[in-house]
Design a protein around this motif. Structure first.
Motif, PDB file in Angstrom:
ATOM      1  N   SER A   1       0.943  -1.102   0.546  1.00  0.00           N
ATOM      2  CA  SER A   1       0.099   0.000   0.017  1.00  0.00           C
ATOM      3  C   SER A   1       0.569   1.006  -0.192  1.00  0.00           C
ATOM      4  O   SER A   1       0.671   2.552   0.509  1.00  0.00           O
ATOM      5  N   TRP A   2       1.904   1.239  -0.900  1.00  0.00           N
ATOM      6  CA  TRP A   2       2.746   1.907  -0.475  1.00  0.00           C
ATOM      7  C   TRP A   2       1.933   3.124  -1.965  1.00  0.00           C
ATOM      8  O   TRP A   2       1.906   3.035  -2.539  1.00  0.00           O
ATOM      9  N   PRO A   3       1.795   4.332  -1.580  1.00  0.00           N
ATOM     10  CA  PRO A   3       1.274   5.808  -2.459  1.00  0.00           C
ATOM     11  C   PRO A   3       2.692   5.912  -3.252  1.00  0.00           C
ATOM     12  O   PRO A   3       2.271   7.509  -3.489  1.00  0.00           O
ATOM     13  N   GLY A   4       3.040   5.433  -4.443  1.00  0.00           N
ATOM     14  CA  GLY A   4       3.678   5.814  -5.352  1.00  0.00           C
ATOM     15  C   GLY A   4       3.354   6.037  -6.704  1.00  0.00           C
ATOM     16  O   GLY A   4       2.617   5.578  -7.012  1.00  0.00           O
ATOM     17  N   LEU A   5       3.940   6.363  -7.934  1.00  0.00           N
ATOM     18  CA  LEU A   5       3.434   6.419  -9.268  1.00  0.00           C
ATOM     19  C   LEU A   5       3.094   5.163  -9.202  1.00  0.00           C
ATOM     20  O   LEU A   5       2.316   4.915 -10.418  1.00  0.00           O
ATOM     21  N   ALA A   6       4.102   3.378  -9.130  1.00  0.00           N
ATOM     22  CA  ALA A   6       3.656   2.407 -10.004  1.00  0.00           C
ATOM     23  C   ALA A   6       2.668   2.284  -9.588  1.00  0.00           C
ATOM     24  O   ALA A   6       1.830   1.549 -10.726  1.00  0.00           O
ATOM     25  N   SER A   7       1.617   2.535  -7.802  1.00  0.00           N
ATOM     26  CA  SER A   7       0.282   2.028  -7.732  1.00  0.00           C
ATOM     27  C   SER A   7      -0.128   2.787  -8.524  1.00  0.00           C
ATOM     28  O   SER A   7      -1.698   2.276  -8.424  1.00  0.00           O
ATOM     29  N   LYS A   8      -0.413   3.946  -8.414  1.00  0.00           N
ATOM     30  CA  LYS A   8      -1.132   4.745  -9.559  1.00  0.00           C
ATOM     31  C   LYS A   8      -0.991   3.839 -11.127  1.00  0.00           C
ATOM     32  O   LYS A   8      -2.602   4.125 -11.300  1.00  0.00           O
ATOM     33  N   LEU A   9       0.110   3.722 -11.543  1.00  0.00           N
ATOM     34  CA  LEU A   9       0.304   2.838 -12.934  1.00  0.00           C
ATOM     35  C   LEU A   9      -1.059   2.251 -12.327  1.00  0.00           C
ATOM     36  O   LEU A   9      -1.722   1.601 -13.612  1.00  0.00           O
ATOM     37  N   TYR A  10      -0.790   0.962 -11.498  1.00  0.00           N
ATOM     38  CA  TYR A  10      -2.194  -0.001 -11.278  1.00  0.00           C
ATOM     39  C   TYR A  10      -2.944   0.050 -11.392  1.00  0.00           C
ATOM     40  O   TYR A  10      -4.284  -0.141 -12.134  1.00  0.00           O
ATOM     41  N   GLU A  11      -3.812   1.191 -10.368  1.00  0.00           N
ATOM     42  CA  GLU A  11      -4.997   1.979 -10.968  1.00  0.00           C
ATOM     43  C   GLU A  11      -5.420   2.473 -11.760  1.00  0.00           C
ATOM     44  O   GLU A  11      -6.488   1.749 -12.579  1.00  0.00           O
ATOM     45  N   ALA A  12      -4.538   2.842 -12.757  1.00  0.00           N
ATOM     46  CA  ALA A  12      -5.033   3.446 -14.077  1.00  0.00           C
ATOM     47  C   ALA A  12      -5.408   2.362 -14.993  1.00  0.00           C
ATOM     48  O   ALA A  12      -6.409   2.526 -15.323  1.00  0.00           O
ATOM     49  N   ILE A  13      -4.532   0.601 -14.673  1.00  0.00           N
ATOM     50  CA  ILE A  13      -4.415   0.337 -16.317  1.00  0.00           C
ATOM     51  C   ILE A  13      -5.188  -0.695 -15.354  1.00  0.00           C
ATOM     52  O   ILE A  13      -7.152  -0.984 -15.868  1.00  0.00           O
ATOM     53  N   SER A  14      -6.019  -0.874 -14.053  1.00  0.00           N
ATOM     54  CA  SER A  14      -7.311  -1.428 -13.890  1.00  0.00           C
ATOM     55  C   SER A  14      -8.179  -0.960 -14.200  1.00  0.00           C
ATOM     56  O   SER A  14      -9.585  -1.178 -14.342  1.00  0.00           O
ATOM     57  N   ASN A  15      -8.413   0.729 -14.157  1.00  0.00           N
ATOM     58  CA  ASN A  15      -9.751   0.859 -14.275  1.00  0.00           C
ATOM     59  C   ASN A  15      -9.738   2.397 -15.843  1.00  0.00           C
ATOM     60  O   ASN A  15     -10.595   2.897 -16.267  1.00  0.00           O
ATOM     61  N   ARG A  16      -8.622   1.129 -16.896  1.00  0.00           N
ATOM     62  CA  ARG A  16      -8.702   1.779 -18.097  1.00  0.00           C
ATOM     63  C   ARG A  16      -8.658   3.709 -18.176  1.00  0.00           C
ATOM     64  O   ARG A  16      -8.986   4.063 -19.028  1.00  0.00           O
ATOM     65  N   ASP A  17      -7.951   3.827 -17.380  1.00  0.00           N
ATOM     66  CA  ASP A  17      -7.680   5.419 -17.332  1.00  0.00           C
ATOM     67  C   ASP A  17      -6.054   5.258 -18.200  1.00  0.00           C
ATOM     68  O   ASP A  17      -5.665   6.025 -18.007  1.00  0.00           O
TER      69      ASP A  17
END
Length: 341
Positions: A290-306
């Motif tokens: 649960s590290w709030p970094g850019l890589a986790s943002k990338l994972y969220e964006a891929i999951s949400n098709r952003d």
């Protein structure tokens, strides 16, 4: 031609080729994302939204335009530093997402690389110094196992042992929720704490950083262990090592001051090439802890098709890899005067 001139020409050529490499990666990422199944309008509005609402959103995002028009428009905006706006983050600019979240990833990456470098070089040196023994066998096994284990599995295992059972490290996060992080200067909590002379915040941030860095660092250390062990064994058989032994120089001095110094050249090269693996491993590490970094943002964006966020972060990571490769080549030339370009 002098060595400095050669190096200048090489650096100029690499800097001129860098935009071409980035443009190639930019193009590949853009068209691959366009070829992926799914509609961003469906991801944002849901399947139950009306066709009119979806059509309006596609128009706002420019998805109703021809593909070539979307490509050149996005390229033009990217050249001006505009990587678009997120679909799922209330229209937040992708550049701002990168600015706000990259320091956490950078802190994790630097810490992990330090762990990987120290552990890998140490284990590789010890195993190469004792060829044909169980020590070398142990080094070989460490290199194979550490590189092959999945990051998320090791991360959860270390969380279970050191966070849940032994309660030595926190389970996740970058800073306790009940405490105020240091006022941002660089965005790196450890550095900002020291700049504010706040040792309490420094040790708290270091405490949270330790377990994710150990997880990613140890798994990457197998690369350095193998490089050091193989090259150091060869160096210990070289003529200059035999000459040093003939002069009565102690074996440990020969190992550290002579052979290991030459081994550092391929290690530094691998250090730059590992940057891509480091960024890829950071995604799984950040999600696990649960590290709030850019890589986790990338994972969220891929999951949400952003798609705009995915494109922007991928291009940013590609730029880091290109810059790192140039930087590592220059360091190699500085370490070894024999290298010519």
């Amino acid at each position: 031609m002098s060595r400095s001139k050669n190096l200048q020409y090489y650096l100029t050529a690499r800097l001129l080729l860098a935009p071409l490499m980035l443009w190639t990666i930019f193009t590949i990422v853009f068209f691959l994302l366009k070829a992926t199944p799914g509609d961003p309008a469906d991801a944002f509005l849901g399947n139950r939204a009306s066709d009119e609402s979806k059509a309006e959103l596609r128009k706002q995002l420019g998805l109703d335009k021809p593909l070539y028009f979307q490509y050149f428009r996005y390229l033009w905006h990217a050249l001006q530093g505009d990587l678009g706006k997120s679909i799922t983050s209330s229209g937040e600019a992708v550049v701002k997402i990168i600015h706000d979240n990259f320091p956490a990833t950078l802190e994790l990456a630097v810490g992990s690389m330090l762990v990987a470098f120290i552990v890998g070089v140490s284990v590789g040196t010890i195993s190469a110094a004792r060829p044909g023994t169980f020590t070398e066998l142990g080094g070989r096994l460490f290199g194979i196992v550490s590189y092959s284990l999945p990051i998320f599995w090791v991360g959860m295992l270390l969380q279970l042992i050191f966070a849940v059972q032994l309660k030595i490290f926190p389970l996740g996060g970058r800073f306790p929720a009940n405490l105020t992080p240091p006022k941002p200067i660089t965005g790196l909590y450890t550095i900002d704490s020291l700049l504010h002379f706040d040792l309490a915040s420094f040790f708290v941030s270091l405490h949270h950083l330790a377990l994710p860095c150990l997880t990613l660092g140890i798994l990457l250390s197998g690369i350095f262990e193998r490089i050091v062990r193989v090259n150091l064994k060869q160096s210990m058989k070289a003529e200059y090592v035999e000459a040093a032994r003939a002069r009565g120089i102690p074996e440990n001095t020969i190992l550290i001051s002579h052979a290991l110094k030459n081994v550092m050249i391929p290690v530094v090269t691998v250090l730059g090439l590992t940057t891509a693996s480091l960024l890829g491993g950071a995604v799984l590490t950040e999600v696990t802890f649960s590290w709030p970094g850019l890589a986790s943002k990338l994972y969220e964006a891929i999951s949400n098709r952003d798609y705009p966020t995915v494109q922007g972060i991928m291009i940013f990571f590609a730029a880091i890899v290109v810059i790192a490769s140039i930087f590592i080549d220059l360091i190699n030339a500085w370490i070894d005067p024999r290298i010519k370009y």
